[in-house]
Scaffold this active site. Structure first.
Site, short mmCIF file in Angstrom:
data_model
loop_
_atom_site.label_atom_id
_atom_site.label_comp_id
_atom_site.label_asym_id
_atom_site.label_seq_id
_atom_site.Cartn_x
_atom_site.Cartn_y
_atom_site.Cartn_z
N GLU A 235 -34.81 -93.07 -85.61
CA GLU A 235 -35.71 -91.95 -85.89
C GLU A 235 -37.06 -92.34 -85.34
O GLU A 235 -37.75 -93.20 -85.88
CB GLU A 235 -35.76 -91.68 -87.40
CG GLU A 235 -36.33 -90.32 -87.76
CD GLU A 235 -37.83 -90.35 -87.99
OE1 GLU A 235 -38.58 -90.01 -87.06
OE2 GLU A 235 -38.24 -90.73 -89.09
N CYS A 269 -44.29 -88.28 -88.61
CA CYS A 269 -43.48 -88.08 -87.40
C CYS A 269 -43.14 -86.62 -87.19
O CYS A 269 -42.99 -86.17 -86.04
CB CYS A 269 -42.22 -88.94 -87.45
SG CYS A 269 -41.22 -88.70 -88.94
#
Length: 490
Positions: A235, A269
């Site tokens: 990720e 993010c």
């Protein structure tokens, strides 16, 4: 022999929060050895026993919510209320993983088809063994626990290497697990710098690595995993887009946009970094955005930049944006280490660093588009593809845009809401990584599918997997397949 150590520091004050060992490759090796033994015990437990222990862990975290949030606040600088929010989301994910693991992963019968009429078939998902988790600093509880919770629920042991900026949080998460599950070290934390993570990724006994961090670091972790063909779920970063359609609730859109861009000082993010607004509502949307932005203050509503080196990236992107666009709020003067005040810049060219590269700070670029389709095309013209947002009152149109947005997840008329839904998978495409955490996909990410077929009876005159078969058997097979599959659909 003297053990090397490092300090975790409150980025807002410079206060030393804690001192931790820089664990070497031999120390990591020992942790994995303990984890291997613990993994055998943990996997052998009945699913109900694992569920009970994980729900006990959830209860222990909940009982320690306030002091854990305070530790997150001290190591990251973020407001304590924001730390509470990420821990509460963690608790809901842990609860979901514990309660749904058996249903998602347990043995089930599957259809065999007419050709397999004499067979029974089952599918189940078995534990991998030891899972290594390398976590980030921006959400030091929620993000790594998105892997840890699901890996544990799938029956694996976990060795966790937290960011060197938030090691105390990582240590505390393992201590709280040991409180709930004292029998074996099923969940351990190792602390250190890059070499500690490299040792974990390079250990052949680790059956999967879950990594969260930058795209560049993910490539280095993948290289370390490649020697042993260790699979990885990555990720990575994002450059998420926020689309405001012509019929959007502009006040709500501006409020969500600002939260998505500025919360956690933009160190998210799936935070908002690019905003595309349909022309006919551009001016009123910008008025709403500027009015709301005027009420948000660094150091009060959000914390400092946790990683000092990121200030250089933020400064470079602000300089680039202001040079090529029009500053609506803030500018180069907004960077006052360790804080960055809100920055909004419009009309920034799409090929500029401020639009193409992940900023990871409280800044946004805003661009006017002729319609939602152009906004979608610009949103998709990125190497990243993690999350995104659509604001529109047209449910059907918003769903169409959301489906076509090149991202792992999209929120409609809300921001980052998908991360709080435990049953939804989370992850990206392109430079944002691959693999999924959360939800049923997240449970399967940390398990291996096991397929079993069993012959229930022999088919008379159809022993096809034998050297004794005759031409008649092959002819019967051809006729049967032709009847089943030989008719074209008009």
């Amino acid at each position: 022999m003297t053990t090397l150590t490092f300090d975790s520091v409150n980025p807002a004050t410079g206060e030393v929060v804690g001192t931790h060992p820089r664990q070497s490759a031999p120390a990591v090796h020992d942790a994995v050895t303990r984890a291997e033994e613990a993994a055998g015990w943990w996997a052998a437990l009945a699913p109900a026993d694992r569920r009970r222990r994980l729900l006990d862990y959830k209860a222990v975290i909940t009982q320690n919510l306030r002091p854990l949030a305070e530790l997150v606040h001290r190591e990251t600088g973020k407001p304590t209320a924001d730390a509470v929010l990420e821990i509460v989301l963690t608790i809901t994910h842990l609860d979901w993983a514990a309660r749904n693991a058996e249903k998602v992963l347990g043995r089930r019968r599957v259809a065999t088809g007419l050709i397999g009429l004499n067979l029974s078939a089952t599918l189940e998902y078995l534990p991998l063994g030891v899972v290594g988790v390398i976590g980030p600093w921006n959400y030091p509880v929620f993000t790594p626990m998105g892997s840890i919770s699901y890996a544990l629920a799938a029956g694996n042991a976990v060795v966790f290497k937290p960011s060197e900026l938030t090691p105390g949080v990582g240590v505390r998460l393992a201590e709280l697990f040991a409180d709930a599950v004292p029998e074996h070290p099923v969940f351990q934390t190792v602390t250190g710098l890059g070499e500690t993570g490299a040792a974990l990724a390079g250990d052949p006994r680790v059956k999967k690595i879950a990594f969260t961090g930058s795209t560049a670091t993910a490539k280095r972790v993948m290289a370390a995993c490649a020697d042993n063909l260790t699979p990885i779920v990555a990720e990575c970063g994002g450059k998420d887009a926020f689309i405001v359609d012509a019929d959007a609730d502009l006040r709500a859109a501006a409020d969500a946009c600002l939260w998505g861009a500025l919360s956690n000082a933009g160190q998210t993010c799936v935070g908002v970094e690019r905003v595309y607004v349909v022309d006919q509502v551009y001016e009123p949307f910008m008025r709403e955005l500027k009015d709301l932005a005027a009420t948000v203050k660094a150091g009060e509503h959000y914390g400092p930049i946790t990683m000092p080196a990121q200030l250089d990236v933020i400064r470079r992107h602000i300089d680039d944006a202001v040079k090529n666009g029009k500053a609506v709020k803030g500018g180069p003067e907004s960077v006052r280490a360790p804080y960055v005040d809100p920055v909004i810049v419009e009309d920034v060219p799409e090929d500029s660093a401020a639009v193409r590269e992940e900023t990871f700070g409280p800044t946004i670029t805003v661009r006017r588009t002729k319609d939602a389709q152009e906004a979608l095309e610009l949103a998709n013209a990125s190497a990243y593809g993690l999350g995104g947002t659509i604001f529109s009152r047209d449910t059907r149109g918003a769903l169409r845009l959301a489906r076509l947005m090149r991202s792992g997840a999209t929120a409609i008329n809300s921001v980052i809401s998908f991360a709080g839904v435990p049953s939804l998978p989370f992850g990206g495409v392109g430079d944002s990584g691959f693999g999924r955490i959360h939800g049923a996909d997240g449970l399967r990410e940390f398990a291996r599918p096991k397929a079993i077929s069993r012959q229930r009876f022999a088919l008379p005159g159809m022993n096809l997997t034998s050297f004794s078969r005759g031409a008649g058997e092959v002819e019967r097979l051809i006729r049967m397949v032709t009847i089943l599959h030989g008719r074209r659909k008009r």
